[in-house]
Write a protein that holds these residues in place. Structure first.
Motif, PDB file in Angstrom:
ATOM      1  N   TYR A  47      43.795  34.813  39.225  1.00 29.83           N
ATOM      2  CA  TYR A  47      42.471  34.449  38.315  1.00 29.83           C
ATOM      3  C   TYR A  47      41.903  36.174  39.006  1.00 29.83           C
ATOM      4  O   TYR A  47      42.385  37.034  39.721  1.00 29.83           O
ATOM      5  CB  TYR A  47      41.603  34.369  39.326  1.00 29.83           C
ATOM      6  CG  TYR A  47      39.883  33.313  38.650  1.00 29.83           C
ATOM      7  CD1 TYR A  47      40.334  32.492  37.676  1.00 29.83           C
ATOM      8  CD2 TYR A  47      39.300  34.268  38.773  1.00 29.83           C
ATOM      9  CE1 TYR A  47      39.161  32.522  36.830  1.00 29.83           C
ATOM     10  CE2 TYR A  47      38.168  34.527  37.934  1.00 29.83           C
ATOM     11  CZ  TYR A  47      37.785  33.521  36.867  1.00 29.83           C
ATOM     12  OH  TYR A  47      36.555  33.093  35.764  1.00 29.83           O
ATOM     13  N   GLN A  48      41.998  36.563  37.476  1.00 31.61           N
ATOM     14  CA  GLN A  48      41.195  38.227  37.827  1.00 31.61           C
ATOM     15  C   GLN A  48      39.399  38.148  37.579  1.00 31.61           C
ATOM     16  O   GLN A  48      39.692  39.022  38.010  1.00 31.61           O
ATOM     17  CB  GLN A  48      41.865  38.362  36.435  1.00 31.61           C
ATOM     18  CG  GLN A  48      43.812  39.124  36.419  1.00 31.61           C
ATOM     19  CD  GLN A  48      44.265  39.323  35.127  1.00 31.61           C
ATOM     20  OE1 GLN A  48      44.459  39.290  34.120  1.00 31.61           O
ATOM     21  NE2 GLN A  48      45.183  40.760  35.394  1.00 31.61           N
ATOM     22  N   GLY A  49      39.228  37.773  36.910  1.00 36.70           N
ATOM     23  CA  GLY A  49      38.082  38.191  36.513  1.00 36.70           C
ATOM     24  C   GLY A  49      37.400  39.078  36.426  1.00 36.70           C
ATOM     25  O   GLY A  49      36.866  39.139  36.625  1.00 36.70           O
ATOM     26  N   TRP A  50      38.248  39.444  35.051  1.00 36.98           N
ATOM     27  CA  TRP A  50      37.890  41.173  34.496  1.00 36.98           C
ATOM     28  C   TRP A  50      37.590  41.452  32.754  1.00 36.98           C
ATOM     29  O   TRP A  50      37.784  42.064  32.697  1.00 36.98           O
ATOM     30  CB  TRP A  50      38.701  42.154  35.096  1.00 36.98           C
ATOM     31  CG  TRP A  50      40.541  42.161  34.265  1.00 36.98           C
ATOM     32  CD1 TRP A  50      40.589  41.019  33.293  1.00 36.98           C
ATOM     33  CD2 TRP A  50      41.017  42.559  35.247  1.00 36.98           C
ATOM     34  NE1 TRP A  50      42.454  41.008  33.391  1.00 36.98           N
ATOM     35  CE2 TRP A  50      42.699  42.003  34.318  1.00 36.98           C
ATOM     36  CE3 TRP A  50      41.956  43.503  35.871  1.00 36.98           C
ATOM     37  CZ2 TRP A  50      43.572  42.198  34.339  1.00 36.98           C
ATOM     38  CZ3 TRP A  50      43.136  43.843  36.011  1.00 36.98           C
ATOM     39  CH2 TRP A  50      44.240  43.340  35.867  1.00 36.98           C
ATOM     40  N   PHE A  51      36.860  40.795  32.790  1.00 37.35           N
ATOM     41  CA  PHE A  51      36.630  40.922  31.117  1.00 37.35           C
ATOM     42  C   PHE A  51      34.575  40.278  31.374  1.00 37.35           C
ATOM     43  O   PHE A  51      34.566  39.413  32.080  1.00 37.35           O
ATOM     44  CB  PHE A  51      36.744  39.210  29.945  1.00 37.35           C
ATOM     45  CG  PHE A  51      38.279  39.594  30.439  1.00 37.35           C
ATOM     46  CD1 PHE A  51      38.912  40.358  29.224  1.00 37.35           C
ATOM     47  CD2 PHE A  51      39.108  38.777  30.507  1.00 37.35           C
ATOM     48  CE1 PHE A  51      40.001  40.370  29.034  1.00 37.35           C
ATOM     49  CE2 PHE A  51      40.817  39.000  30.801  1.00 37.35           C
ATOM     50  CZ  PHE A  51      41.032  39.584  29.887  1.00 37.35           C
ATOM     51  N   THR A  52      34.305  41.021  29.966  1.00 40.40           N
ATOM     52  CA  THR A  52      32.436  40.931  30.252  1.00 40.40           C
ATOM     53  C   THR A  52      31.663  41.500  28.886  1.00 40.40           C
ATOM     54  O   THR A  52      33.063  41.651  28.076  1.00 40.40           O
ATOM     55  CB  THR A  52      31.611  42.038  31.174  1.00 40.40           C
ATOM     56  OG1 THR A  52      32.256  43.044  30.592  1.00 40.40           O
ATOM     57  CG2 THR A  52      32.234  42.117  32.360  1.00 40.40           C
ATOM     58  N   ALA A 134      44.100  32.831  43.631  1.00 35.85           N
ATOM     59  CA  ALA A 134      44.219  34.282  43.897  1.00 35.85           C
ATOM     60  C   ALA A 134      43.277  34.960  43.088  1.00 35.85           C
ATOM     61  O   ALA A 134      43.526  35.319  42.625  1.00 35.85           O
ATOM     62  CB  ALA A 134      45.179  34.699  44.268  1.00 35.85           C
ATOM     63  N   LEU A 135      42.210  35.501  43.925  1.00 35.45           N
ATOM     64  CA  LEU A 135      41.474  36.482  43.128  1.00 35.45           C
ATOM     65  C   LEU A 135      42.241  37.646  43.384  1.00 35.45           C
ATOM     66  O   LEU A 135      41.637  38.528  44.155  1.00 35.45           O
ATOM     67  CB  LEU A 135      40.010  35.834  43.876  1.00 35.45           C
ATOM     68  CG  LEU A 135      38.821  37.092  42.782  1.00 35.45           C
ATOM     69  CD1 LEU A 135      38.642  37.169  41.044  1.00 35.45           C
ATOM     70  CD2 LEU A 135      37.159  36.909  43.870  1.00 35.45           C
ATOM     71  N   LYS A 154      30.810  34.711  42.264  1.00 35.93           N
ATOM     72  CA  LYS A 154      30.917  33.307  41.251  1.00 35.93           C
ATOM     73  C   LYS A 154      32.386  32.109  41.008  1.00 35.93           C
ATOM     74  O   LYS A 154      31.938  31.417  41.588  1.00 35.93           O
ATOM     75  CB  LYS A 154      30.871  34.332  40.032  1.00 35.93           C
ATOM     76  CG  LYS A 154      29.076  34.611  39.593  1.00 35.93           C
ATOM     77  CD  LYS A 154      29.546  35.425  38.233  1.00 35.93           C
ATOM     78  CE  LYS A 154      28.540  36.780  37.621  1.00 35.93           C
ATOM     79  NZ  LYS A 154      27.229  36.194  38.383  1.00 35.93           N
ATOM     80  N   VAL A 155      33.374  32.986  41.596  1.00 36.12           N
ATOM     81  CA  VAL A 155      34.359  31.884  42.516  1.00 36.12           C
ATOM     82  C   VAL A 155      33.773  31.943  43.702  1.00 36.12           C
ATOM     83  O   VAL A 155      34.658  29.897  42.971  1.00 36.12           O
ATOM     84  CB  VAL A 155      35.509  33.238  42.256  1.00 36.12           C
ATOM     85  CG1 VAL A 155      36.770  32.228  42.722  1.00 36.12           C
ATOM     86  CG2 VAL A 155      35.892  33.590  41.156  1.00 36.12           C
ATOM     87  N   ARG A 156      33.592  31.932  44.675  1.00 35.09           N
ATOM     88  CA  ARG A 156      33.191  31.268  45.424  1.00 35.09           C
ATOM     89  C   ARG A 156      32.714  30.033  45.077  1.00 35.09           C
ATOM     90  O   ARG A 156      32.412  28.630  45.453  1.00 35.09           O
ATOM     91  CB  ARG A 156      33.077  32.471  47.155  1.00 35.09           C
ATOM     92  CG  ARG A 156      31.968  31.408  47.580  1.00 35.09           C
ATOM     93  CD  ARG A 156      31.663  31.826  48.898  1.00 35.09           C
ATOM     94  NE  ARG A 156      30.059  31.837  48.788  1.00 35.09           N
ATOM     95  CZ  ARG A 156      29.460  32.935  48.310  1.00 35.09           C
ATOM     96  NH1 ARG A 156      29.214  34.005  49.375  1.00 35.09           N
ATOM     97  NH2 ARG A 156      27.946  32.633  47.919  1.00 35.09           N
ATOM     98  N   TYR A 167      41.479  32.529  47.905  1.00 37.51           N
ATOM     99  CA  TYR A 167      41.510  34.030  48.486  1.00 37.51           C
ATOM    100  C   TYR A 167      41.231  34.658  47.646  1.00 37.51           C
ATOM    101  O   TYR A 167      42.004  34.773  46.586  1.00 37.51           O
ATOM    102  CB  TYR A 167      42.485  33.655  49.439  1.00 37.51           C
ATOM    103  CG  TYR A 167      44.251  33.570  49.147  1.00 37.51           C
ATOM    104  CD1 TYR A 167      44.846  35.138  48.619  1.00 37.51           C
ATOM    105  CD2 TYR A 167      44.744  32.325  48.701  1.00 37.51           C
ATOM    106  CE1 TYR A 167      45.979  34.560  47.668  1.00 37.51           C
ATOM    107  CE2 TYR A 167      45.875  32.953  47.820  1.00 37.51           C
ATOM    108  CZ  TYR A 167      46.645  33.779  47.776  1.00 37.51           C
ATOM    109  OH  TYR A 167      47.614  33.347  46.689  1.00 37.51           O
ATOM    110  N   ILE A 168      41.454  36.204  48.524  1.00 40.26           N
ATOM    111  CA  ILE A 168      40.989  37.621  47.965  1.00 40.26           C
ATOM    112  C   ILE A 168      42.563  37.845  47.816  1.00 40.26           C
ATOM    113  O   ILE A 168      43.208  37.994  48.993  1.00 40.26           O
ATOM    114  CB  ILE A 168      40.142  38.064  48.012  1.00 40.26           C
ATOM    115  CG1 ILE A 168      38.616  37.650  47.692  1.00 40.26           C
ATOM    116  CG2 ILE A 168      40.462  39.593  47.609  1.00 40.26           C
ATOM    117  CD1 ILE A 168      37.214  38.711  48.422  1.00 40.26           C
TER     118      ILE A 168
END
Length: 178
Positions: A47-52, A134-135, A154-156, A167-168
């Protein structure tokens, strides 16, 4: 007898598949691979979570990872997209500078800074039997630290809401001052 890489990997995958299916090689019930709360033996996704998106409230105030120039709206002259995401399941999306899609809908993108986006991803995980995310994180004291910290929260929240684990995972490439 010499064991080839193909045979070794094939045997390992067959063993994993049989155990995941709940049956061991001898036909008896499989023993849990790991205790509850652990991630060993679980189906994990990166999981990247890097778009805004502009207007999402992110501290970056732009289009992180959607264009070559993150301060400008993604468009045919400012693009970094490799494929267009399906955004039908999101409550909020962010309009780009591209022409409308073939169905007439505005060409819009999601933001990982938006809690409803992360919730949607974790709901998809729950619906499809994916256990763990896996963040991906980078240097937490670098310039991306504040947004990555916010996305981690936000992931948590989403993991707790949808009964998933996370997990990170630190990418330390190029990180020389630990």
């Amino acid at each position: 007898m010499r064991l080839s890489r193909r045979t070794l990997l094939g045997t390992a995958m067959a063993s994993t598949a049989a155990t995941v299916a709940g049956v061991s090689f001898d036909g008896s019930a499989a023993v849990a691979v790991s205790p509850p709360g652990d991630v060993v033996g679980k189906v994990t996704v990166g999981y990247q979570g890097w778009f805004t998106g502009a207007g999402d409230g992110s501290p970056l105030t732009g289009w992180w990872h959607y264009g070559q120039d993150w301060q400008k709206t993604p468009s045919p002259v400012n693009e970094a997209l490799k494929s267009w995401p399906d955004v039908r399941d999101y409550d909020r999306v962010y309009k780009t500078g591209y022409q409308n899609l073939g169905n007439g809908q505005p060409a819009s993108l999601f933001s990982s800074y938006d809690q409803q986006t992360v919730d949607t991803h974790f709901r998809w995980m729950q619906e499809n039997g994916l256990d763990t995310a896996a963040l991906q994180r980078f240097n937490p004291v670098g310039g991306e630290g504040p947004i990555r910290d916010a996305v981690t929260v936000k992931v948590r929240n989403a993991a707790e809401q949808f009964g998933r684990k996370f997990y990170i995972m630190y990418d330390v490439s190029g990180w020389t001052d630990m």
